[in-house]
Scaffold this active site. Structure first.
Site, PDB file in Angstrom:
ATOM      1  N   SER A  96     -11.856   6.028  -5.123  1.00  0.00           N
ATOM      2  CA  SER A  96     -11.375   6.004  -3.677  1.00  0.00           C
ATOM      3  C   SER A  96     -12.197   5.863  -2.872  1.00  0.00           C
ATOM      4  CB  SER A  96      -9.869   6.330  -3.102  1.00  0.00           C
ATOM      5  OG  SER A  96     -10.016   5.481  -2.213  1.00  0.00           O
ATOM      6  N   ASP A 131      -5.178  -2.780  -9.210  1.00  0.00           N
ATOM      7  CA  ASP A 131      -5.048  -1.705  -8.163  1.00  0.00           C
ATOM      8  C   ASP A 131      -5.177  -2.445  -6.559  1.00  0.00           C
ATOM      9  OD1 ASP A 131      -6.448  -0.434  -5.663  1.00  0.00           O
ATOM     10  OD2 ASP A 131      -8.007   0.766  -6.602  1.00  0.00           O
ATOM     11  N   HIS A 154      -4.234   2.073  -7.339  1.00  0.00           N
ATOM     12  CA  HIS A 154      -5.221   3.368  -7.231  1.00  0.00           C
ATOM     13  C   HIS A 154      -5.177   4.132  -7.485  1.00  0.00           C
ATOM     14  CE1 HIS A 154      -8.561   3.370  -3.971  1.00  0.00           C
ATOM     15  NE2 HIS A 154      -7.394   4.806  -3.318  1.00  0.00           N
TER      16      HIS A 154
END
Length: 552
Positions: free
Chosen positions: A201, A434, A472
């Protein structure tokens, strides 16, 4: 002191960790590290130097299946002082195992950072039975990126200070790396033979940034779901919020309506009706949200979508053209793919929220992640005014500032020649469902690297994988309620490539029972892009052998 000279089981097989160092030949004791002063001249970017606040021995579980066994390490806490006296320090933690394998791993951060990354947690997507890196003999370190959220009115308020902003963008990770190497050298008497960066991320953006800005510093890098198109993604989110306020908001019931229609159109494209859309790119051209249009385009009930809601959904799932080019000539945010709309962390949580966007935000739990992020960036990064109304935001009015932020933050440089030349290896991984950041960012970036450097060169140092059906954080649920296989020892894969020259190809991802001994209950291949898993129509769908890596 317990020696770390036992075999560790990981997804790559049993690996004997033969200690290359032991406390008997320490350059200094753990406690003596508090006397170490690291001058600014030994840190590669401007700073006020670094000091150690504490250094003491500690233990970490050696084996997730047997938490009673531990490994000893020296825990070092310290800070890099700023140049600007009004800027906060960069806090860091360095963990020095008693039996060192000669290598180091820098952990990336997450979100807006502001929380100290200890370097003691499991790595992103790690198998449940894989020991944490420090228990495997790796030195580890992490940082808060140069601000402390507990001291801020809002998580992105640090951006009002120029040095803190640059530290968050890229500088703190370089400074922490230099400090980490210096502490390692002081303690063991030599620098790491191999240094890796592993992040997901925001940490994935940091990982790509290190390869692009500081190619000589890391031998290997794992970047998972990186927020690479950092600036443009938030321009699109701000635009979406304005459209949602004007009738385009899609409530949770309608999100489920879209989800069901997407699955009906796309789930079987990979040969298996299981709730996992492995043909994630093909689905974009297969599913048409316009088929859910209400009569006359009016918002009549929850069984259809209004014209405004269709417009909003298409904004999400199609490229968003910027009013001007960003860093490296990037002109658009690619949008999101379909899948995982109703799962935790899916479209409902991340894009639409439980209620339409509001300002001021009274409760972040009912607002979408997209809007919370865009609200913070618009006010603190672009307008630099906490009271600015983000619904009045126009990119054209802040063009100069937006371009500055893009230059600082965006990890979109396709020229990795210097990283390749120093022998670096890069593993890039996206998640196919995601909605917090889009796998299409990774696809666009990977294609840009290939266009710049050529496929043959890229294959020598870079691998790109996509896990379909997971969100995610790397979690996904199939239609039978079971977890999508998505866990593996990527650090082991990287280390084998860098240290032993074992270039990875198709990998194995698993789902495991939650309790020891963490029995594997399902597996699937992790395919190199552009391939994705396709079911053979005959075998056990819980077994990776029943799938091939094929074009969508």
């Amino acid at each position: 002191m317990l020696r770390f000279k036992t075999a560790l089981a990981c997804s790559q097989g049993a690996i004997l960790m033969a200690a290359a160092w032991s406390p008997a030949n320490a350059a200094v004791s753990c406690a003596d590290l508090v006397n170490l002063k690291i001058p600014a001249s030994e840190i590669g970017l401007p700073s006020g130097g670094a000091t150690i606040a504490s250094a003491q021995m500690a233990t970490v579980p050696a084996d997730p299946s047997n938490p009673a066994t531990t490994r000893d390490y020296c825990k070092v806490l310290g800070a890099v002082a700023p140049v600007d006296p009004n800027a906060p320090p960069i806090n860091f933690e360095v963990n020095l195992p008693a039996d060192w394998n000669g290598k180091a791993v820098q952990y990336g951060g997450g979100g807006s950072n502001g929380v100290l990354i200890t370097g003691l947690a499991p790595l992103r997507d790690a198998r449940r039975d894989t020991p944490v890196p420090v228990a495997r003999g790796f030195v580890t370190w992490g940082t808060d990126s140069g601000h402390d959220n507990t001291k801020l009115a809002e998580p992105r308020a640090f951006a009002l200070n120029d040095e803190a902003l640059v530290n968050m963008a890229y500088a703190s990770y370089k400074k922490t790396r230099d400090v980490g190497v210096r502490i390692v050298t002081a303690f063991y008497g030599r620098a790491p033979a191999k240094t890796y960066f592993y992040g997901g991320s925001e940490g994935g953006r940091e990982a790509l940034t290190m390869a692009q800005r500081f190619p000589a510093d890391f031998d290997g890098i794992v970047s998972v779901v990186p927020v690479s198109n950092y600036t443009g993604a938030n321009l699109m989110r701000a635009k979406l919020a304005q459209l949602q306020r004007e009738g385009g908001w899609i409530n949770p019931t309608k999100v489920k309506l879209i989800h069901n229609a997407v699955n009906a159109a796309c789930d079987k494209l990979d040969g298996l009706d299981d709730g996992v859309i492995s043909a994630y790119e093909k689905c974009l051209s297969t599913f048409d949200v316009g088929t859910l249009r209400c009569v006359n385009g009016a918002d009549t009930d929850d069984t259809c979508l209004s014209d405004k809601q269709i417009e909003a959904d298409r904004l999400v799932h199609r490229p968003y053209q910027y009013p001007f080019a960003m860093k490296n000539g990037v002109t658009a945010f690619p949008g999101w793919i379909y899948g995982s709309e109703v799962q935790p962390g899916g479209m409902g949580d991340t894009i639409t929220g439980a209620e339409p966007p509001q300002f001021p935000i009274k409760d972040t739990k009912i607002q979408s992640v997209a809007w919370v992020n865009a609200d913070g960036l618009v006010r603190y990064y672009f307008a630099r005014d906490a009271k600015f109304d983000p619904f009045q935001f126009s990119p054209e009015k802040f063009a100069g500032r937006i371009k500055e932020i893009s230059e600082l933050f965006d990890a979109t440089d396709p020229d990795l020649s210097a990283f390749q030349a120093r022998g670096g290896k890069l593993i890039l991984k996206g998640n196919g469902a995601d909605y917090q950041r889009s796998v299409l960012q990774e696809i666009d970036y990977y294609k840009s690297v290939v266009a710049k450097m050529g496929q043959d060169r890229v294959d020598q140092f870079m691998r790109f994988y996509v896990t379909p059906g997971v969100n995610h954080p790397g979690n996904g649920v199939m239609s039978d309620g079971k977890a999508v296989p998505a866990k593996l020892d990527m650090l082991g894969v990287l280390d084998a490539w860098v240290d032993a020259g074992k270039a990875p190809d198709t990998l194995l991802q698993v789902s495991q029972e939650e309790k020891a001994p963490f029995k594997t209950v399902a597996s699937r291949p992790l395919c190199r892009y552009p391939l994705s898993p396709r079911y053979d129509g005959r075998g056990d769908p819980r077994e990776a052998a029943s799938f091939t890596c094929a074009k969508q």
